[in-house]
Motif scaffolding. Sequence first.
Motif, mmCIF file in Angstrom:
data_model
loop_
_atom_site.group_PDB
_atom_site.id
_atom_site.type_symbol
_atom_site.label_atom_id
_atom_site.label_comp_id
_atom_site.label_asym_id
_atom_site.label_seq_id
_atom_site.Cartn_x
_atom_site.Cartn_y
_atom_site.Cartn_z
ATOM 1 N N GLY A 284 -33.981 11.635 -3.861
ATOM 2 C CA GLY A 284 -34.694 10.363 -3.858
ATOM 3 C C GLY A 284 -33.827 9.211 -4.328
ATOM 4 O O GLY A 284 -33.880 8.103 -3.778
ATOM 5 N N ALA A 285 -33.001 9.477 -5.371
ATOM 6 C CA ALA A 285 -32.114 8.431 -5.876
ATOM 7 C C ALA A 285 -31.087 8.033 -4.829
ATOM 8 O O ALA A 285 -30.771 6.847 -4.661
ATOM 9 N N THR A 286 -30.573 8.997 -4.097
ATOM 10 C CA THR A 286 -29.588 8.700 -3.044
ATOM 11 C C THR A 286 -30.216 7.885 -1.918
ATOM 12 O O THR A 286 -29.627 6.907 -1.437
ATOM 13 N N MET A 287 -31.410 8.286 -1.497
ATOM 14 C CA MET A 287 -32.089 7.546 -0.435
ATOM 15 C C MET A 287 -32.386 6.115 -0.862
ATOM 16 O O MET A 287 -32.229 5.168 -0.068
ATOM 17 N N LEU A 288 -32.776 5.941 -2.124
ATOM 18 C CA LEU A 288 -33.055 4.591 -2.628
ATOM 19 C C LEU A 288 -31.791 3.742 -2.649
ATOM 20 O O LEU A 288 -31.808 2.573 -2.239
ATOM 21 N N ALA A 289 -30.680 4.353 -3.101
ATOM 22 C CA ALA A 289 -29.423 3.616 -3.151
ATOM 23 C C ALA A 289 -28.942 3.258 -1.745
ATOM 24 O O ALA A 289 -28.412 2.161 -1.511
ATOM 25 N N VAL A 290 -29.127 4.153 -0.800
ATOM 26 C CA VAL A 290 -28.727 3.882 0.592
ATOM 27 C C VAL A 290 -29.565 2.748 1.173
ATOM 28 O O VAL A 290 -29.045 1.846 1.860
ATOM 29 N N LYS A 291 -30.854 2.791 0.880
ATOM 30 C CA LYS A 291 -31.739 1.762 1.424
ATOM 31 C C LYS A 291 -31.438 0.394 0.843
ATOM 32 O O LYS A 291 -31.408 -0.622 1.572
ATOM 33 N N LEU A 292 -31.186 0.343 -0.469
ATOM 34 C CA LEU A 292 -30.927 -0.947 -1.108
ATOM 35 C C LEU A 292 -29.510 -1.448 -0.836
ATOM 36 O O LEU A 292 -29.284 -2.655 -0.730
ATOM 37 N N GLY A 293 -28.543 -0.507 -0.729
ATOM 38 C CA GLY A 293 -27.152 -0.921 -0.542
ATOM 39 C C GLY A 293 -26.753 -1.100 0.897
ATOM 40 O O GLY A 293 -25.736 -1.735 1.198
ATOM 41 N N GLY A 294 -27.514 -0.540 1.803
ATOM 42 C CA GLY A 294 -27.185 -0.672 3.209
ATOM 43 C C GLY A 294 -25.951 0.096 3.626
ATOM 44 O O GLY A 294 -25.346 -0.217 4.654
ATOM 45 N N VAL A 295 -25.558 1.114 2.857
ATOM 46 C CA VAL A 295 -24.375 1.922 3.159
ATOM 47 C C VAL A 295 -24.834 3.347 3.453
ATOM 48 O O VAL A 295 -25.633 3.915 2.689
ATOM 49 N N PRO A 296 -24.369 3.952 4.556
ATOM 50 C CA PRO A 296 -24.757 5.344 4.845
ATOM 51 C C PRO A 296 -24.398 6.284 3.699
ATOM 52 O O PRO A 296 -23.419 6.054 2.979
ATOM 53 N N ALA A 297 -25.182 7.340 3.556
ATOM 54 C CA ALA A 297 -24.983 8.270 2.440
ATOM 55 C C ALA A 297 -23.602 8.899 2.465
ATOM 56 O O ALA A 297 -22.977 9.095 1.416
ATOM 57 N N GLU A 298 -23.079 9.231 3.688
ATOM 58 C CA GLU A 298 -21.780 9.895 3.753
ATOM 59 C C GLU A 298 -20.635 8.957 3.377
ATOM 60 O O GLU A 298 -19.531 9.404 3.078
ATOM 61 N N GLU A 299 -20.894 7.633 3.368
ATOM 62 C CA GLU A 299 -19.856 6.680 3.007
ATOM 63 C C GLU A 299 -20.033 6.146 1.579
ATOM 64 O O GLU A 299 -19.254 5.318 1.128
ATOM 65 N N PHE A 301 -19.576 7.399 -1.344
ATOM 66 C CA PHE A 301 -18.569 7.733 -2.355
ATOM 67 C C PHE A 301 -17.144 7.531 -1.853
ATOM 68 O O PHE A 301 -16.201 8.050 -2.434
ATOM 69 N N THR A 302 -16.966 6.798 -0.763
ATOM 70 C CA THR A 302 -15.619 6.486 -0.301
ATOM 71 C C THR A 302 -15.007 5.423 -1.199
ATOM 72 O O THR A 302 -15.726 4.660 -1.866
ATOM 73 N N PRO A 303 -13.654 5.339 -1.261
ATOM 74 C CA PRO A 303 -13.001 4.392 -2.175
ATOM 75 C C PRO A 303 -13.481 2.959 -2.023
ATOM 76 O O PRO A 303 -13.610 2.231 -3.008
ATOM 77 N N GLY A 304 -13.784 2.522 -0.817
ATOM 78 C CA GLY A 304 -14.193 1.137 -0.625
ATOM 79 C C GLY A 304 -15.576 0.829 -1.146
ATOM 80 O O GLY A 304 -15.919 -0.345 -1.341
ATOM 81 N N ASN A 305 -16.394 1.828 -1.356
ATOM 82 C CA ASN A 305 -17.770 1.629 -1.815
ATOM 83 C C ASN A 305 -18.010 2.207 -3.207
ATOM 84 O O ASN A 305 -19.134 2.599 -3.529
ATOM 85 N N THR A 306 -16.958 2.240 -3.999
ATOM 86 C CA THR A 306 -17.073 2.842 -5.330
ATOM 87 C C THR A 306 -18.128 2.150 -6.176
ATOM 88 O O THR A 306 -18.911 2.795 -6.876
ATOM 89 N N SER A 307 -18.175 0.823 -6.101
ATOM 90 C CA SER A 307 -19.115 0.070 -6.936
ATOM 91 C C SER A 307 -20.562 0.402 -6.577
ATOM 92 O O SER A 307 -21.449 0.386 -7.440
ATOM 93 N N LYS A 308 -20.818 0.697 -5.302
ATOM 94 C CA LYS A 308 -22.175 1.007 -4.879
ATOM 95 C C LYS A 308 -22.582 2.443 -5.220
ATOM 96 O O LYS A 308 -23.768 2.779 -5.182
ATOM 97 N N SER A 309 -21.591 3.293 -5.504
ATOM 98 C CA SER A 309 -21.920 4.678 -5.882
ATOM 99 C C SER A 309 -22.200 4.818 -7.372
ATOM 100 O O SER A 309 -22.715 5.848 -7.806
ATOM 101 N N ILE A 310 -21.870 3.786 -8.164
ATOM 102 C CA ILE A 310 -22.069 3.865 -9.616
ATOM 103 C C ILE A 310 -23.537 4.075 -9.980
ATOM 104 O O ILE A 310 -23.858 4.915 -10.839
ATOM 105 N N PRO A 311 -24.505 3.365 -9.373
ATOM 106 C CA PRO A 311 -25.913 3.625 -9.727
ATOM 107 C C PRO A 311 -26.335 5.074 -9.501
ATOM 108 O O PRO A 311 -27.090 5.639 -10.302
#
Length: 381
Positions: A284-299, A301-311
Amino acid sequence: MQWTPIGSEPIPPPLPPACVDFSGNRSEFRKMVTKGAMLELVTFGFYRFWLVTDIRRHLWALTAIDGDAAEYTGRAKELLVGFLFALAILMPIYLAYFLIGIEFERWQGFASTPLFIGFYAFGQFAIFRARRYRLTRTVWRGVRFWMDGSGWAYSFRAMAWGLLVFLTLGLALPWREAALERYKMQHSHYGDLRGDFEGDGWTFFKRAWWLWLLSPIALFIFPLAPFFYAEFKARQWRWWLDGIRIGDVSLSSNLPHDAFYGLYWKVIGWWLLLSTAFGFYIGGATMLAVKLGGVPAEEMFTPGNTSKSIPILVMMVIGYFAVALAVNIIMRIYLQRDLWAKVLETVEVHNIGAAADVRGGGQIASALGEGFADGLDVAGF
């Protein structure tokens, strides 16, 4: 006139065995360990010394033998100081091994063998000394238990027997348990009464030999493993209680072989439930972060999206600590309090009158052994 010849007085019948009564309230214990577990969390684990002390005082004070309750006089500060002293001794060993592993990678595998042997020896020493500490903090009817003997001598025996158990694929375990328990009991005292252990390896082996034969099956068929382990522990507890002697006082137990089935399965059930809840929580936390961040789940934790993976990482850590906290509480309720109560309700104390006229003796032991046991994760109950 009637008279009775000297020496022909009738011998009074022996007193009936005394029962051991535990009057602890389960709800009170649950509140205590829940509060303690939360304080452990906010103090980074250091509150555990106070929680362990509170648990022991609770269990000791509500356990009555022949109508008189025991008393635990240990203090949390003693355990903390003992742990810090032990940590000061163990940390250089850990650091030396770490540096050796960095500097000489090819020696790391070789170095792990003596390190394991050394920590095993320290662990057995700590088990013996921790038992000495707990005994010297246990008082019944105003008389203190105490213990002498050498922790290193016990460690040497444990290592020698451990090697024999390894060479015999576990078949020598009953004789190891009997030999080590005999050494501990023969150096345990209640005032001026000396302990002993009359249990023998052959008796233990006869009670549980089929568990040794079928244990490989339980390793591959998970639902059988809890039953096997619960069966083994119940038979071990009964064998151990039947063998205890303190002077002329003896114990006996009618603990049934299936006494612990429910306890272990309740712990496993709670663990499965919490693991499932944790999985849904992370999903649920991953789906919420994907929905709010607009970044696919598989991306995410990539280096360019490190800040969005912190939550997500923060929520994972929070969830992990919540599950660990709950498991800690469950283990203490079922495998400490409930197991304690279940065992004690089956115990009888024979010839309790032999402990009526006892003189105090022994000296207070330091908490260093308990500190070692805590640092090596072999701390007892």
